[in-house]
Design a protein around this motif. Structure first.
Motif, PDB file in Angstrom:
ATOM      1  N   ALA A  60       0.826  -1.211   0.000  1.00 49.16           N
ATOM      2  CA  ALA A  60       0.000   0.000   0.000  1.00 49.16           C
ATOM      3  C   ALA A  60       0.861   1.262   0.000  1.00 49.16           C
ATOM      4  O   ALA A  60       0.560   2.238  -0.702  1.00 49.16           O
ATOM      5  N   ILE A  61       1.942   1.240   0.768  1.00 51.58           N
ATOM      6  CA  ILE A  61       2.840   2.405   0.806  1.00 51.58           C
ATOM      7  C   ILE A  61       3.554   2.574  -0.526  1.00 51.58           C
ATOM      8  O   ILE A  61       3.683   3.689  -1.051  1.00 51.58           O
ATOM      9  N   ALA A  62       4.010   1.475  -1.105  1.00 50.60           N
ATOM     10  CA  ALA A  62       4.776   1.537  -2.360  1.00 50.60           C
ATOM     11  C   ALA A  62       3.953   2.085  -3.518  1.00 50.60           C
ATOM     12  O   ALA A  62       4.500   2.677  -4.453  1.00 50.60           O
ATOM     13  N   SER A  63       2.629   1.910  -3.469  1.00 47.28           N
ATOM     14  CA  SER A  63       1.804   2.387  -4.590  1.00 47.28           C
ATOM     15  C   SER A  63       1.803   3.902  -4.710  1.00 47.28           C
ATOM     16  O   SER A  63       1.484   4.447  -5.775  1.00 47.28           O
ATOM     17  N   GLY A  64       2.171   4.624  -3.652  1.00 43.93           N
ATOM     18  CA  GLY A  64       2.235   6.086  -3.708  1.00 43.93           C
ATOM     19  C   GLY A  64       3.633   6.633  -3.853  1.00 43.93           C
ATOM     20  O   GLY A  64       3.822   7.851  -3.873  1.00 43.93           O
ATOM     21  N   LEU A  65       4.635   5.774  -3.941  1.00 43.30           N
ATOM     22  CA  LEU A  65       6.023   6.192  -4.124  1.00 43.30           C
ATOM     23  C   LEU A  65       6.357   6.256  -5.611  1.00 43.30           C
ATOM     24  O   LEU A  65       5.581   5.775  -6.445  1.00 43.30           O
ATOM     25  N   PRO A  66       7.484   6.859  -5.973  1.00 40.30           N
ATOM     26  CA  PRO A  66       7.822   6.986  -7.408  1.00 40.30           C
ATOM     27  C   PRO A  66       7.805   5.649  -8.125  1.00 40.30           C
ATOM     28  O   PRO A  66       8.325   4.643  -7.630  1.00 40.30           O
ATOM     29  N   GLN A  67       7.201   5.658  -9.306  1.00 37.74           N
ATOM     30  CA  GLN A  67       7.119   4.473 -10.150  1.00 37.74           C
ATOM     31  C   GLN A  67       7.932   4.737 -11.418  1.00 37.74           C
ATOM     32  O   GLN A  67       7.710   5.740 -12.102  1.00 37.74           O
ATOM     33  N   VAL A  68       8.870   3.883 -11.721  1.00 33.91           N
ATOM     34  CA  VAL A  68       9.748   4.049 -12.878  1.00 33.91           C
ATOM     35  C   VAL A  68       9.516   2.895 -13.839  1.00 33.91           C
ATOM     36  O   VAL A  68       9.567   1.728 -13.439  1.00 33.91           O
ATOM     37  N   ASN A  69       9.261   3.234 -15.099  1.00 33.51           N
ATOM     38  CA  ASN A  69       9.043   2.219 -16.135  1.00 33.51           C
ATOM     39  C   ASN A  69       9.889   2.559 -17.353  1.00 33.51           C
ATOM     40  O   ASN A  69      10.041   3.739 -17.726  1.00 33.51           O
ATOM     41  N   ALA A  70      10.448   1.562 -17.948  1.00 30.66           N
ATOM     42  CA  ALA A  70      11.269   1.748 -19.149  1.00 30.66           C
ATOM     43  C   ALA A  70      10.722   0.865 -20.257  1.00 30.66           C
ATOM     44  O   ALA A  70      10.348  -0.282 -20.018  1.00 30.66           O
ATOM     45  N   THR A  71      10.688   1.423 -21.476  1.00 31.42           N
ATOM     46  CA  THR A  71      10.239   0.660 -22.645  1.00 31.42           C
ATOM     47  C   THR A  71      11.186   0.911 -23.801  1.00 31.42           C
ATOM     48  O   THR A  71      11.831   1.974 -23.889  1.00 31.42           O
TER      49      THR A  71
END
Length: 434
Positions: A60-71
């Protein structure tokens, strides 16, 4: 500290006996409780639920932290061309479409979301609930182990009494046989003794099965295999002698110490958070992002920037009353939780009074049966002597023997009822582990 020392002792015992497949386990009542807390399967599952709730909180906490995706991508038009004609009289220009390949890195960050904040609070409450459930499971298992331990001791004592009585009857039967053969007694006397011996033999077999059944119940609660031999070091008389019933009878009931009440408090808090969660649906959601694109294979005509930052706000405007209905439902659930809590308070108060009454009644019955068994024992000894002297018949001796056995059985039952009533009262008041 005491619990840790017992745990280390048990683990050392298991290590020492590991080669022998744990053939024998010697336990007093405290070691039995500690062993069950470490190896009972139900307790283990409750512990796993606590670990799982901790991971859910991290999720639950991680869902509001920075999300990094690379394509990354690659495209090839297989020799296709773009046709451009600026003048209808002029021939069209042909521009080949080159293969392209891009690497894209996107960073997203949630800036504000009411549901996210409430979700974390709810996850913390859920973790607290699993911890309370573990505590309740441990309390229930300890209470069951205590009662099973008592049952094994009582069954063992009953078995010993029957065995001793069987030995006495057989001895009397042997002494009666020559008396019948010389005509000092009638054969019917010997026949009556034979019937009594057979009846007692059946009762002895039943007691042996009962003793094994109580041991199997204790094995199950301890979390050991069915072929594990149990040696209980406590003595029933010592337990009754060491048991101080005054605190249980004279003490007061602090409902806050009851684990069911504590669980109900957590449930009420979670219902409140559900109301907050539905209200949070009215709030906007704000998030930001950064996007970087690197052209591995660049097209002939490229106008897209390499770097891009932005903000996005999602504002709830109109849901045709859906959000309002959800808030009302959550408030109803909260009111229901409060009513359940008040009802539980009444139930626990009544249960406490009833269990105190049960304990007092059990103590009075125990004192009565203690006197009865002493009288029955003296009567049996006296009649046994008279029978050997030929003063009374075997029927009178048999009746006295039955009365003595019944008195012993009632005495053991009354002792068990005292210990059970105390255990139930301690469980309710939250001191079962002490």
């Amino acid at each position: 500290m005491k619990r840790k020392q017992i745990t280390f002792f048990i683990l050392g015992l298991l290590l020492f006996h590991g080669v022998y497949a744990q053939e024998k386990l010697t336990l007093d009542i405290e070691a039995a409780k500690e062993y069950a807390l470490n190896f009972n399967k139900t307790v283990k599952n409750s512990g796993l639920s606590v670990v799982q709730s901790q991971e859910q909180l991290r999720e639950a906490i991680a869902s509001g932290l920075p999300q990094v995706n690379a394509t990354t991508d690659y495209s090839n038009s297989l020799g296709a061309e773009i046709s451009i004609q600026f003048d209808e009289n002029a021939p069209a220009s042909k521009i080949p479409i080159k293969p392209t390949s891009n690497f894209n890195l996107q960073v997203g960050q949630l800036i504000f979301n009411g549901s996210y904040i409430v979700g974390i609070q709810t996850a913390k409450l859920y973790q607290k609930m699993t911890e309370k459930n573990l505590e309740k499971t441990e309390q229930d298992i300890v209470s069951q182990v205590i009662e099973s331990y008592y049952l094994v001791l009582v069954s063992g004592e009953s078995l010993k009494i029957l065995e001793a009585n069987m030995e006495n009857l057989r001895e009397i039967y042997k002494k009666t046989e020559p008396m019948v053969s010389v005509g000092m007694m009638e054969k019917v006397e010997l026949d009556q003794l034979s019937v009594q011996v057979n009846s007692l033999s059946n009762a002895l077999k039943s007691a042996e099965r009962q003793y094994e059944m109580t041991q199997n119940m204790l094995r199950l609660q301890l979390g050991v295999s069915a072929d594990t031999e149990l040696e209980l070091t406590e003595k029933l008389g010592d337990i009754m002698g060491d048991t101080n019933l005054n605190p249980a009878v004279e003490g007061s009931f602090d409902i806050v110490q009851n684990i069911d009440y504590q669980l109900m408090n957590v449930q009420e808090d979670m219902s409140e958070k559900q109301v907050d969660l539905q209200k949070a649906a009215y709030l906007p959601t704000v998030s930001g992002y950064y996007n970087y694109t690197y052209k591995i294979l660049k097209p002939a005509f490229d106008m897209s920037p390499a770097h891009m930052v932005g903000l996005q706000m999602n504002i709830p405007v109109f849901s045709s009353g859906e959000r309002r209905a959800k808030v009302r439902q959550a408030k109803i659930d909260l009111e229901t939780a409060k009513n359940n809590k008040a009802m539980l308070e009444d139930q626990l108060s009544i249960q406490y009074k009833q269990l105190k009454f049960n304990l007092l009644s059990a103590i009075e019955s125990f004192e009565t049966q203690k006197k009865n068994v002493e009288v029955s024992r003296e009567v049996y000894k006296s009649l046994k002597t008279k029978y050997e002297q030929g003063v009374i018949s075997s029927l009178e001796l048999t009746t006295a023997d039955n009365n003595y056995l019944n008195a012993e059985s009632d005495y053991l039952t009354s002792m068990l009822e005292v210990l059970r009533a105390q255990n139930e009262l301690n469980t309710l008041t939250g001191i079962v582990n002490n």
